[in-house]
Design a protein around this motif. Structure first.
Motif, PDB file in Angstrom:
ATOM      1  N   LYS A 106       0.896  -1.291   0.004  1.00  0.00           N
ATOM      2  CA  LYS A 106      -0.050  -0.073   0.043  1.00  0.00           C
ATOM      3  C   LYS A 106       0.783   1.213   0.040  1.00  0.00           C
ATOM      4  O   LYS A 106       1.965   1.276   0.522  1.00  0.00           O
ATOM      5  CB  LYS A 106      -0.841  -0.037   1.287  1.00  0.00           C
ATOM      6  N   ASP A 108       0.771   3.959   1.708  1.00  0.00           N
ATOM      7  CA  ASP A 108       1.276   4.325   3.110  1.00  0.00           C
ATOM      8  C   ASP A 108       2.316   3.535   3.462  1.00  0.00           C
ATOM      9  O   ASP A 108       3.014   4.261   4.154  1.00  0.00           O
ATOM     10  CB  ASP A 108      -0.062   4.213   3.920  1.00  0.00           C
ATOM     11  N   ARG A 112       5.957   4.979   4.617  1.00  0.00           N
ATOM     12  CA  ARG A 112       6.317   4.808   6.073  1.00  0.00           C
ATOM     13  C   ARG A 112       7.880   4.333   5.911  1.00  0.00           C
ATOM     14  O   ARG A 112       8.772   4.593   6.769  1.00  0.00           O
ATOM     15  CB  ARG A 112       5.505   3.950   6.747  1.00  0.00           C
ATOM     16  N   PHE A 254     -12.565   6.273   6.693  1.00  0.00           N
ATOM     17  CA  PHE A 254     -11.390   6.998   7.708  1.00  0.00           C
ATOM     18  C   PHE A 254     -10.073   6.216   7.665  1.00  0.00           C
ATOM     19  O   PHE A 254     -10.042   5.365   8.567  1.00  0.00           O
ATOM     20  CB  PHE A 254     -12.116   7.228   9.226  1.00  0.00           C
ATOM     21  N   GLU A 255      -9.142   6.534   6.804  1.00  0.00           N
ATOM     22  CA  GLU A 255      -7.839   5.847   6.921  1.00  0.00           C
ATOM     23  C   GLU A 255      -7.028   6.755   5.964  1.00  0.00           C
ATOM     24  O   GLU A 255      -7.585   7.833   5.270  1.00  0.00           O
ATOM     25  CB  GLU A 255      -7.881   4.507   6.231  1.00  0.00           C
ATOM     26  N   PRO A 256      -5.772   6.382   5.769  1.00  0.00           N
ATOM     27  CA  PRO A 256      -4.851   7.506   5.310  1.00  0.00           C
ATOM     28  C   PRO A 256      -5.253   7.880   3.756  1.00  0.00           C
ATOM     29  O   PRO A 256      -5.115   8.876   3.237  1.00  0.00           O
ATOM     30  CB  PRO A 256      -3.627   6.612   4.998  1.00  0.00           C
ATOM     31  N   TRP A 494      -5.995  13.343   6.422  1.00  0.00           N
ATOM     32  CA  TRP A 494      -6.889  12.410   6.787  1.00  0.00           C
ATOM     33  C   TRP A 494      -7.637  12.501   8.297  1.00  0.00           C
ATOM     34  O   TRP A 494      -8.675  11.985   8.492  1.00  0.00           O
ATOM     35  CB  TRP A 494      -6.555  11.030   6.468  1.00  0.00           C
TER      36      TRP A 494
ATOM     37  N   ARG B  86       2.160  -2.081  10.921  1.00  0.00           N
ATOM     38  CA  ARG B  86       1.132  -0.852  10.892  1.00  0.00           C
ATOM     39  C   ARG B  86       0.477  -1.010   9.641  1.00  0.00           C
ATOM     40  O   ARG B  86       1.117   0.213   8.710  1.00  0.00           O
ATOM     41  CB  ARG B  86       2.112   0.133  11.074  1.00  0.00           C
ATOM     42  N   THR B  87      -0.483  -1.495   9.052  1.00  0.00           N
ATOM     43  CA  THR B  87      -1.299  -1.432   7.920  1.00  0.00           C
ATOM     44  C   THR B  87      -2.028  -0.210   7.569  1.00  0.00           C
ATOM     45  O   THR B  87      -2.678   0.241   8.464  1.00  0.00           O
ATOM     46  CB  THR B  87      -1.841  -2.630   7.571  1.00  0.00           C
ATOM     47  N   GLN B  88      -2.219   0.053   6.390  1.00  0.00           N
ATOM     48  CA  GLN B  88      -3.227   1.394   6.049  1.00  0.00           C
ATOM     49  C   GLN B  88      -4.788   1.180   6.830  1.00  0.00           C
ATOM     50  O   GLN B  88      -5.077   1.984   7.159  1.00  0.00           O
ATOM     51  CB  GLN B  88      -3.335   1.504   4.493  1.00  0.00           C
ATOM     52  N   GLU B  91      -4.545   1.796  10.620  1.00  0.00           N
ATOM     53  CA  GLU B  91      -3.591   2.938  10.939  1.00  0.00           C
ATOM     54  C   GLU B  91      -4.626   3.845  11.776  1.00  0.00           C
ATOM     55  O   GLU B  91      -3.908   4.344  12.955  1.00  0.00           O
ATOM     56  CB  GLU B  91      -3.566   3.716   9.763  1.00  0.00           C
ATOM     57  N   ALA B  92      -5.785   4.009  11.460  1.00  0.00           N
ATOM     58  CA  ALA B  92      -6.627   4.821  12.269  1.00  0.00           C
ATOM     59  C   ALA B  92      -7.368   4.296  13.526  1.00  0.00           C
ATOM     60  O   ALA B  92      -7.973   5.108  14.384  1.00  0.00           O
ATOM     61  CB  ALA B  92      -7.853   5.512  11.250  1.00  0.00           C
ATOM     62  N   TYR B 139      -0.083  -9.520   3.495  1.00  0.00           N
ATOM     63  CA  TYR B 139       0.840  -9.174   2.530  1.00  0.00           C
ATOM     64  C   TYR B 139       0.576 -10.248   1.209  1.00  0.00           C
ATOM     65  O   TYR B 139       0.149 -10.063  -0.081  1.00  0.00           O
ATOM     66  CB  TYR B 139       2.334  -8.908   2.586  1.00  0.00           C
ATOM     67  N   ILE B 196       8.075  -3.434   8.849  1.00  0.00           N
ATOM     68  CA  ILE B 196       8.430  -2.494   9.990  1.00  0.00           C
ATOM     69  C   ILE B 196       7.243  -2.883  11.033  1.00  0.00           C
ATOM     70  O   ILE B 196       6.074  -2.661  10.753  1.00  0.00           O
ATOM     71  CB  ILE B 196       8.648  -1.440   9.541  1.00  0.00           C
TER      72      ILE B 196
END
Lengths: 577, 234
Positions: A106, A108, A112, A254-256, A494, B86-88, B91-92, B139, B196
Motif C-alpha cells: 500500500k 502508505d 512509512r 477513515f484511513e490514510p 486524513w 502498521r497497515t493502512q 492505521e486509524a 501481504y 516494519i
C-alpha cells in the motif's frame, strides 16, 4: 514461424524443468532469451528489434558484475507496478542474473518505509518507487542520491546510453529547488473527469436533462454543472435498463487514503491557490500560495493558515471540502462513505455510475471490463478535463497528476544502489516502456505517445492519449515544492477530514483545525537546521490582512456561477489549445 | 492497616505518574519468545523494557494471540500490543509507537523438498504456511498467494514436515529459533518481504504517556542504541 517454434521449444524445456523442480535456474542461452523477450513480451516498442537486442545486451553486460546479488525494491499497488514485479523482475534476472524482489504494497506503507530509512539512516530497500509529491522533501533533506549528478559520476558506466532523459514527459516534476533530478519517472497517471459517454449522448436522456435544467447535457466545465448532472442521474433518472444508477462516485472511509482525496489538488481545483508555478522560472524567486494552501516566500514555506498568508482554511478551501461532503452524501451510492481509494475503483466497473469528478487514470484496466465496452470492444466512457470550482481562474493548476519515480537513498550501500539503478533503467527503457504502458496505461515517454501503434489505438483508451499528447499534461501536476516534508505533513489531512466525513465538525472547523495543525508541523520541520529552504513561518495576523490583498487567499465569493457544459470534442479542444 | 496505607500510597503515586499499561505479546521469534512462567524474551522485548523504564511508564506483560490482542487493545484504554504491522487498514484504529523492529521475511522449505525460487511470483503455484494475523500473511493474501494460516509456529512446522504446505514464512534469520521446534533441515529459499513493526496502543492512551514513550524511543534511535535490536534478519 521459426520464432514460434523457438518459443514452443523453450516452453517445453521450461515445463520439463518445472517437473524436475529446477525451473527458475534453468535458462536458455542469452541470445535466445533476448529473442524470446522481444518476440513475446516486448512486441511493441519504438525501437527496432535490432535496437532492442542492443539494449538488452547492454543490460546483460552492465549487470554482469552484480550477477547473483539480490536487491529489494518497493512500490505501491497499481497494475503498472504489478507488471514490473511479476514480469519485468523475472526478465531482468534472465538477462543479468540479478534477483529483484519487487515488493508491492500500500502507498502508505511505501511512505512509512521510506520515512524510516530517511530518519534513521537505516538501510531497508535498495530503491523506492516514490511519488514525486516528495520532491520538496528530497530536495531539502539531502538524503536522496541526486540522479543528475550520479549519471555523470559514479553511475556513468552503468547508465544506459539510450536512456534518453529528454524523452521522459514528467522529468520536470522530479527536479528539486535547484533543478537537480532526484527521481526517475517510472509511471504517471492523471486525475481526470470520467463519465459515461454513451449515456451523455443518449437522445432521450439529453432531452430530459435539457427540459429540467435548460441547458445541454455534456461534459461539465464547472462544479455547478457537475452538481446538476449528479442530481439528474441520482434523483431524476434513477434507473437505466432497470438498474439503479448514480450521478457521482467517491469515497470517505477513515484511513490514510482519505487524505489523498483532498490533498491531491482538490483545493487547487476549487481555486484556493495562486496561479501555478512554472518550472522554467526560478523557484527561489517564487512568492505565492501553492499546493496544500501553503504560502511560499523565496523557497521557504511560511504558513498554511490564512492568518499566516496561506489558504488552507480560506473560503475557497472550505467551499472545496463542503462540495466534497455534500456530493458524497447526496449523490453517491450509500456505501461510498465506507469505501477507500482502492475499493471505490471497483464501483465504476459495475457500470452504474454516470460520472466521477475525481478519478485516477491508473485504474483504466478496471474500466476496460465487459460492462463498460460496446459491441466493438470500445469503451463507452471517456475521460475529459476536470471541472473546476467557482474560485478557479486561468493559470491556476488544472488537476493532479501522480508521477512515481525511482528514488535512491544515500544510506543504501553503493553496490546495491548500482544494481537497483540498472533495474530501474530496465523497466523504463524504450525496449520495455510501451509494453508496460499496454499493461498499466501510465505513459512516461514522449516517443511512445507519438508512436504509430499507440496513436492508431488511441480510441481504445477513451481520451487518455489525447490528454497525454497535449500540453495539459503539464498543468495536471503532482504536489510541488511548497510541501517541505510530505511524510511528516500528509497524515494531517486524513486525521482532520475524517471527523468532517463523520459529521463531528463542519467544513469550516475541520479546515481551521487542519490549517493550525499544518502550521504547527511546518514550524517543527523548520526547527531542523540541517535542511535547505526550511519553513520560516509568518507571524499571525488577522485573516482580513491577507484576504484583502491581491491573490490567494481569495475572499469569500457568494455568487454562484452559471453551469457550463461542452460536447466531448469541444472539451478536448481545451487540452489541444 | 499499615499495609493498606502503603498500597494506597503506591496507588496514589502511580496515578500521579502513569497508569499501568498491559503489554499484550504473542510468540513470534526472534522478536518475541513467550515462556510458561517467566517474562517474555526476544529482540523487541529487549528494546521495549528499557524504553518503558526510562519513560517511567509501569507495565506488565500478558500473553495473548495476535488477533485477540489487537481486538482487546482496540477496546481497552491502557492496553498496547506488539509486534504489530502498521497497515493502512489498521492505521486509524490505534496510537502507534515505533518502529520497534525491521524484519525481512523468507520462505523456508525442508531440505528433502528442494524448491528454487527466483522471484516472488515463482511461489504463486505453491502452498505457503504463515502465522495468522501477521503483516506478511496479509501481504501474501493481498497478492493472491495460496496461503494457509496457522495459529502457532509448532503447527506450521508440523505441516511443513508432512508436506501439507510447501513453504513456511518467517524472519530471514529465524532458523535458530525454528530449530527449537525440531526443524534443523530447513532451506531458506527467498527473502521477499520487509516489514516494519510497531507497538499498537489504544486510541485513548493518554497523550502524556504516548509522548513520553515516543520521545524516549526517538532518543534511543538517534543515539544508535537500538540499531542492533531494530534491524533483524537482513
Amino acid at each position: 514461424m521459426w520464432q514460434i517454434a523457438k518459443l514452443y521449444a523453450f516452453m517445453l524445456i521450461a515445463a520439463f524443468s518445472l517437473m524436475l523442480g529446477v525451473s527458475a535456474e534453468s535458462k536458455p542461452p542469452l541470445p535466445q532469451t533476448i529473442d524470446i523477450l522481444i518476440d513475446t513480451e516486448f512486441v511493441h516498442s519504438t525501437l527496432s528489434p535490432n535496437e532492442q537486442r542492443a539494449e538488452l545486451n547492454w543490460f546483460h553486460n552492465a549487470g554482469s558484475p552484480y550477477a547473483g546479488m539480490t536487491i529489494h525494491v518497493v512500490s505501491e499497488d497499481i497494475p503498472t507496478h504489478r507488471y514490473e514485479s511479476d514480469v519485468l523482475a523475472k526478465a531482468f534476472y534472465d538477462l543479468t542474473g540479478i534477483h529483484v524482489i519487487h515488493e508491492i504494497t500500500k502507498e502508505d506503507d511505501v511512505v512509512r518505509k521510506l520515512q524510516v530509512q530517511m530518519e534513521l539512516g537505516t538501510h531497508i530497500y535498495d530503491a523506492y518507487v516514490n511519488d514525486t509529491d516528495f520532491i520538496g522533501t528530497h530536495s531539502r533533506y539531502k538524503k536522496t542520491l541526486p540522479i543528475s549528478t550520479m549519471i555523470n559520476t559514479q553511475w556513468r558506466d552503468i547508465t544506459l546510453p539510450s536512456l534518453d532523459l529528454a524523452d521522459f514527459i514528467g522529468l520536470d516534476f522530479a527536479k528539486g529547488v535547484d533543478g537537480t533530478l532526484y527521481q526517475l519517472p517510472t509511471q504517471q497517471f492523471a486525475n481526470l473527469y470520467w463519465y459515461r459517454h454513451d449515456w451523455f449522448t443518449d437522445p432521450s436522456l439529453k432531452r430530459r436533462f435539457k427540459q429540467y435544467f435548460g441547458y445541454e447535457l455534456g461534459v461539465p466545465q464547472n462544479w455547478a454543472a457537475y452538481e446538476d448532472i449528479a442530481h439528474f442521474f441520482t434523483n431524476i433518472v434513477e434507473k437505466i435498463d432497470g438498474q439503479r444508477v448514480w450521478g457521482h462516485m467517491d469515497y470517505g472511509f477513515f484511513e490514510p487514503s482519505l487524505g489523498w482525496r483532498i490533498s491531491d489538488s482538490w483545493l487547487s481545483l476549487a481555486g484556493a491557490n495562486d496561479r501555478q508555478y512554472q518550472a522554467d522560472n526560478d523557484y527561489a524567486e517564487y512568492h505565492g500560495v501553492s499546493d496544500w494552501g501553503i504560502r511560499v516566500k523565496g523557497c521557504h514555506p511560511v504558513g498554511a493558515s490564512v492568518s499566516r498568508g496561506g489558504s488552507l482554511d480560506s473560503p475557497a478551501a472550505v467551499y472545496a471540502v463542503n462540495s466534497y461532503i455534500n456530493w458524497l452524501y447526496e449523490y453517491a451510492p450509500p456505501n461510498a462513505v465506507n469505501q477507500t481509494f482502492s475499493s471505490s475503483t471497483e464501483s465504476l466497473s459495475t457500470g452504474n455510475i454516470a460520472q466521477q469528478i475525481f478519478w485516477y487514470t491508473a485504474f483504466i484496466p478496471k474500466v476496460l471490463t465487459e460492462a463498460l465496452l460496446d459491441d466493438d470492444g470500445l469503451p463507452v466512457w471517456r475521460v475529459a478535463p476536470t471541472p473546476r470550482g467557482k474560485y478557479w481562474q486561468v493559470g491556476m493548476k488544472s488537476g493532479y497528476q501522480d508521477i512515481s519515480g525511482w528514488t535512491f537513498m544515500t544510506s543504501t550501500p553503493p553496490k546495491n544502489s548500482e544494481a537497483a539503478w540498472l533495474y530501474a533503467q530496465f523497466v523504463v527503457s524504450k525496449t520495455v516502456s510501451m509494453a508496460k504502458f499496454l499493461h498499466g496505461f501510465t505513459p512516461i515517454r514522449q516517443s511512445d505517445l507519438q508512436s504509430d501503434y499507440l496513436l492508431k489505438n488511441a480510441h481504445r483508451w477513451g481520451g487518455l492519449l489525447e490528454f497525454y499528447n497535449s500540453d495539459a499534461r503539464n498543468h495536471w501536476s503532482p504536489t510541488g515544492l511548497s510541501v517541505p516534508d510530505y511524510a511528516a505533513l500528509s497524515s494531517a489531512w486524513w486525521q482532520h477530514i475524517g471527523p468532517l466525513v463523520g459529521g463531528r465538525v463542519d467544513a469550516s472547523e475541520a479546515m481551521s483545525q487542519l490549517a493550525a495543525d499544518m502550521d504547527e508541523r511546518l514550524e517543527t520541520i523548520g526547527q531542523n537546521t540541517n535542511i535547505t529552504c526550511q519553513p520560516i513561518l509568518n507571524r499571525k495576523t488577522p485573516n482580513e490582512h491577507w484576504l484583502n490583498q491581491t491573490g490567494a487567499p481569495w475572499p469569500e465569493q457568494k455568487q454562484q456561477p452559471q453551469p457550463v457544459t461542452l460536447t466531448y470534442q469541444e472539451a478536448l479542444s481545451i487540452w489541444r489549445d | 492497616m499499615a499495609r493498606l496505607g502503603l498500597l494506597l500510597l503506591l496507588s496514589l503515586m502511580q496515578s500521579q505518574a502513569h497508569a499501568l499499561i498491559n503489554l499484550l505479546v504473542y510468540d513470534y521469534p526472534p522478536l518475541v519468545e513467550t515462556h510458561q512462567d517467566t517474562e517474555p524474551t526476544g529482540q523487541v522485548v529487549d528494546l521495549i523494557k528499557p524504553l518503558f523504564k526510562r519513560a517511567e511508564v509501569p507495565y506488565q506483560f500478558v500473553k495473548q494471540p495476535l488477533r485477540r490482542a489487537l481486538h482487546q487493545t482496540s477496546q481497552q484504554r491502557d492496553y498496547c500490543a506488539f509486534p504489530v504491522a502498521r497497515t493502512q487498514q489498521r492505521e486509524a484504529n490505534f496510537k502507534w509507537i515505533g518502529p520497534i523492529a525491521i524484519t525481512r521475511h523468507s520462505f523456508y522449505s525442508t531440505s528433502d523438498n528442494p524448491i528454487q525460487l527466483v522471484t516472488l511470483n515463482d511461489a504463486k503455484e505453491l502452498t505457503i504456511g504463515v502465522f495468522a494475523g501477521s503483516g506478511v500473511s496479509k501481504y501474501l493474501k493481498d497478492n493472491r498467494f495460496k496461503i494457509y494460516e496457522t495459529s502457532s509456529i509448532q503447527q506450521g512446522m508440523q505441516m511443513l514436515k508432512h508436506r501439507r504446505i510447501d513453504l513456511w514464512v518467517t524472519e530471514a534469520q529465524a532458523t535458530k529459533e525454528l530449530a527449537n521446534y525440531g526443524m534443523t533441515n530447513l532451506n531458506s529459499n527467498l527473502s521477499f518481504y520487509t516489514s516494519i513493526s510497531f507497538m499498537a496502543c489504544n486510541r485513548d492512551l493518554p497523550e502524556k504517556i504516548h509522548r513520553a514513550l515516543t520521545t524516549e524511543l526517538s532518543h534511543m534511535h538517534r543515539s544508535g542504541e537500538t540499531q542492533a535490536l531494530l534491524h533483524v534478519g537482513f
